[in-house]
Design a protein around this motif. Sequence first.
Motif, mmCIF file in Angstrom:
data_model
loop_
_atom_site.group_PDB
_atom_site.id
_atom_site.type_symbol
_atom_site.label_atom_id
_atom_site.label_comp_id
_atom_site.label_asym_id
_atom_site.label_seq_id
_atom_site.Cartn_x
_atom_site.Cartn_y
_atom_site.Cartn_z
ATOM 1 N N TYR A 120 26.942 -36.910 -12.191
ATOM 2 C CA TYR A 120 25.810 -35.989 -12.094
ATOM 3 C C TYR A 120 24.475 -36.738 -12.097
ATOM 4 O O TYR A 120 23.557 -36.399 -11.351
ATOM 5 C CB TYR A 120 25.869 -34.988 -13.249
ATOM 6 C CG TYR A 120 24.857 -33.882 -13.108
ATOM 7 C CD1 TYR A 120 25.022 -32.895 -12.127
ATOM 8 C CD2 TYR A 120 23.734 -33.826 -13.925
ATOM 9 C CE1 TYR A 120 24.094 -31.899 -11.977
ATOM 10 C CE2 TYR A 120 22.809 -32.831 -13.777
ATOM 11 C CZ TYR A 120 22.986 -31.860 -12.804
ATOM 12 O OH TYR A 120 22.051 -30.868 -12.647
ATOM 13 N N VAL A 134 24.050 -38.099 -8.682
ATOM 14 C CA VAL A 134 23.776 -37.020 -7.731
ATOM 15 C C VAL A 134 22.317 -36.578 -7.838
ATOM 16 O O VAL A 134 21.597 -36.480 -6.845
ATOM 17 C CB VAL A 134 24.733 -35.827 -7.985
ATOM 18 C CG1 VAL A 134 24.264 -34.602 -7.185
ATOM 19 C CG2 VAL A 134 26.153 -36.189 -7.608
ATOM 20 N N GLN A 135 21.850 -36.370 -9.046
ATOM 21 C CA GLN A 135 20.471 -35.939 -9.265
ATOM 22 C C GLN A 135 19.483 -37.003 -8.803
ATOM 23 O O GLN A 135 18.473 -36.698 -8.184
ATOM 24 C CB GLN A 135 20.254 -35.649 -10.749
ATOM 25 C CG GLN A 135 20.752 -34.283 -11.185
ATOM 26 C CD GLN A 135 20.015 -33.162 -10.479
ATOM 27 O OE1 GLN A 135 18.782 -33.112 -10.480
ATOM 28 N NE2 GLN A 135 20.763 -32.257 -9.828
ATOM 29 N N PHE A 177 19.749 -39.232 -6.522
ATOM 30 C CA PHE A 177 19.634 -39.376 -5.078
ATOM 31 C C PHE A 177 19.490 -38.046 -4.356
ATOM 32 O O PHE A 177 19.600 -37.980 -3.135
ATOM 33 C CB PHE A 177 20.846 -40.148 -4.532
ATOM 34 C CG PHE A 177 20.926 -41.554 -5.041
ATOM 35 C CD1 PHE A 177 19.967 -42.492 -4.661
ATOM 36 C CD2 PHE A 177 21.931 -41.947 -5.904
ATOM 37 C CE1 PHE A 177 20.024 -43.789 -5.132
ATOM 38 C CE2 PHE A 177 21.987 -43.236 -6.376
ATOM 39 C CZ PHE A 177 21.029 -44.167 -5.995
ATOM 40 N N SER A 178 19.229 -36.971 -5.104
ATOM 41 C CA SER A 178 19.222 -35.639 -4.479
ATOM 42 C C SER A 178 18.116 -35.515 -3.434
ATOM 43 O O SER A 178 18.260 -34.835 -2.433
ATOM 44 C CB SER A 178 19.081 -34.560 -5.547
ATOM 45 O OG SER A 178 17.887 -34.774 -6.249
ATOM 46 N N ALA A 179 17.010 -36.196 -3.673
ATOM 47 C CA ALA A 179 15.910 -36.103 -2.718
ATOM 48 C C ALA A 179 15.929 -37.246 -1.710
ATOM 49 O O ALA A 179 14.927 -37.508 -1.042
ATOM 50 C CB ALA A 179 14.581 -36.083 -3.473
ATOM 51 N N GLY A 180 17.025 -37.971 -1.662
ATOM 52 C CA GLY A 180 17.128 -39.077 -0.707
ATOM 53 C C GLY A 180 16.829 -40.409 -1.344
ATOM 54 O O GLY A 180 16.090 -40.492 -2.341
ATOM 55 N N GLU A 205 13.028 -41.487 -1.493
ATOM 56 C CA GLU A 205 12.278 -40.854 -2.563
ATOM 57 C C GLU A 205 12.573 -41.531 -3.901
ATOM 58 O O GLU A 205 11.680 -41.817 -4.696
ATOM 59 C CB GLU A 205 12.660 -39.359 -2.611
ATOM 60 C CG GLU A 205 11.998 -38.556 -3.713
ATOM 61 C CD GLU A 205 10.478 -38.528 -3.585
ATOM 62 O OE1 GLU A 205 9.975 -38.796 -2.467
ATOM 63 O OE2 GLU A 205 9.796 -38.266 -4.603
ATOM 64 N N TRP A 206 13.902 -41.806 -4.068
ATOM 65 C CA TRP A 206 14.337 -42.465 -5.327
ATOM 66 C C TRP A 206 13.644 -43.803 -5.482
ATOM 67 O O TRP A 206 13.125 -44.148 -6.525
ATOM 68 C CB TRP A 206 15.856 -42.645 -5.277
ATOM 69 C CG TRP A 206 16.396 -43.533 -6.345
ATOM 70 C CD1 TRP A 206 16.593 -43.212 -7.645
ATOM 71 C CD2 TRP A 206 16.793 -44.905 -6.205
ATOM 72 N NE1 TRP A 206 17.089 -44.274 -8.317
ATOM 73 C CE2 TRP A 206 17.220 -45.342 -7.464
ATOM 74 C CE3 TRP A 206 16.828 -45.793 -5.115
ATOM 75 C CZ2 TRP A 206 17.682 -46.633 -7.674
ATOM 76 C CZ3 TRP A 206 17.289 -47.078 -5.329
ATOM 77 C CH2 TRP A 206 17.709 -47.500 -6.596
#
Lengths: 372, 353
Positions: A152, A155-156, A158-161, A164-165
């Motif tokens: 999780y 996932v969180q 890299f959620s915005a790509g 962005e990370w």
Amino acid sequence: MCADSEFEFGSLGGVFGEHGVEIATRESQECAGCDCAYCDVRQFVGDEIGFTEEFPLSEECESEICSVNAFAEDFDLSLSDDEELVSVFTFADEFVSEGDGFWSESVCHSGDDGSGSVRSVRATADPLWVRVLLIGSALTVTVVLILVPLVYVFVQAFSAGVGEWWSQLTADPDTRHSIFLTFSVVPAAVLANTVFGIAAAWTLTRFQFRGRLLLLTLLDLPFAVSPVVAGLCILLIYGAQGWLSPLLKSAGIQVVFAWPGLVLATTFVTLPFVARELIPLMESLGADEELAAVSLGAGPWQLFWRVTLPNIRWGLLFGVIQCHARAIGEFGAVKVVSVLTLMALATLAAAWGLEHWALRRVEQVDQVEQGG
Amino acid sequence: MSIRICGVSRRFGAFQALSGVDLQVPSGSLTALLGPSGSGKTTLLRIIAGLESADSGRVLFDDRDVTDLAARERGVGFVFQHYVLFRHMTVAENIAFGLRVRKAPAFEVTSRVQELLHLVRLEGLGQRLPAELSGGQRQRVALARALAVRPQMLLLDEPFGALDARVRQELRGWLRRLHQEMHVTTVFVTHDQEEAFEMADQVVVMNQGRIEQTGSPQEVFDHPATSFVMDFLGNVNVFHGRVTAGRLEAGPLNMEYSGYTRDEPRNATAYVRPHELELDRQPGQGLLQATVLQLTPAGSLVRIRLLAEGYGVELNVDMVRERAEQLQLCCGERVSVRPKTARIFMPEPEYVI
């Protein structure tokens, strides 16, 4: 002989770890060298796989019958009166993986007919439900408590790509500062604890002195004390109103809300790891090798680098890794001595704000008075 | 280099390991410290090596006081009972250790290691780890390691205690020859009297932190100074009794004793070795009568167990084979026993005030 009694032979087999057993009913004992199923098995074992050597189990006597009997006892093979253990042998390496298959095949072969008294013996197997329950619960706990949260997090993140990370990671000054702190505080704390751990383990295992047990107990204290309390203690001792504040102030050193405070807190929390790893190890090694080195003329440093350190190196490495992991993960104590920085800033800001506001009020009053 | 020990005492908590030990080890000798476990022999050896400190007393090497000198400055080779090789180093590195910590030049180290591997007959095993060697080989590596730095004395703590009988026998002979070649003052600890007698020039018998007797093996065996030495060195028949006016009366043993002529009786213990008892078929005047219980042939000797019925005492007799064949004894027979000699020890009388 047994040419016409192919299925009257009870040929039983079992696999015990790397050992195979051969059990025969008593009437089949005289059978040797014919081409019945039982002899086939023996033949196959002897010729094809070539591991007819008996496993020496009994120390007193290495004769075949002793080792066979000892095996039967060790593995608690309950044989009925008309059964006899014929031989025990060690599987060749390439055979171990196929061992079960081989045996079940041969057992089935003679058992298909139903006339042979065939029994499959497995000493190491627990009932199926026990295995399912144990393996299942272990897996469940691991997945729920460790794997899911871990996945999780990623996932969180890299959620915005990934872009962005990366920009969050590099552009945000707070993040950069946190990473810098981790990479500067942790090595310092780990280094301090490695040196301390070796010294403590040496002291506690090589010297007998009054208070040795007390020291041994105190060493575990950081495990028992809440990290937040530990942080608070550091705050109370080294803080602005702390015991040591006059001394620190005169020396111009700031501990709390600064790098030294973070190192102190992290060191305290991870203190026992290296020492705890080394003490049992050094106790089991004993001091004999060190005495031997001393009698050969080694000085203290030579003794440490050439004899003690090579002997404890793996234990030390493990202790350092554990210490390192804990240091990176530590939050409670560090929070108290660092996050309070923000609160202190807030307090300062508030004080400054109040002063500013009061000043302006005074000016206003002055103006009013002058104007009046 | 000679060793002199003056009044050394050592206490571990409530246990007095050594009490006021004085000892002189001549230069170049091979000395055995012999005693039962707990007699302080290992403690004494470690004090000589500097691996243990004495509570009081001095240790002198050739008149030089080394009591306060650290172990590494004493120039002593020490061999431990359980070899204690450095387990992470190869055989060659183990042997080279003493030279390396002294910063000896590399070529010297290499040649010395080869020399020692040859000496302990382990050529070609230099690259093995200690774990890959047998017990006897490990002990020889330990010896080579101790000898590498050319120590002025060699101290061995039960050097062959952990080895099996045949290897032990072999190593004893080898060490004895090695000592004859090198003439290094050597002290070794053992609880095995056979080992001590076979190897040593000088035997020091210890008991309860004290030295009972010092002397050549022959001297110690033939003229034991105390009842402990008598008892400790080999089998012996013990008779408890008393002496009065030149006579000993100790159960079945009744004989002249000129060492005590006073009239008042005094407690005494008589010791007779199994080979000092003679058997005969003819009953004689004043001879002890006994029944043969057991005959055990043991090499060139026959061991005979007898029961002196009148006193309920069992006796052990060793007899040469020829004599036994001549007598043709068998179990249950009655024989008469004559002691050729006996050693009598009188404990100090306890005075009551």
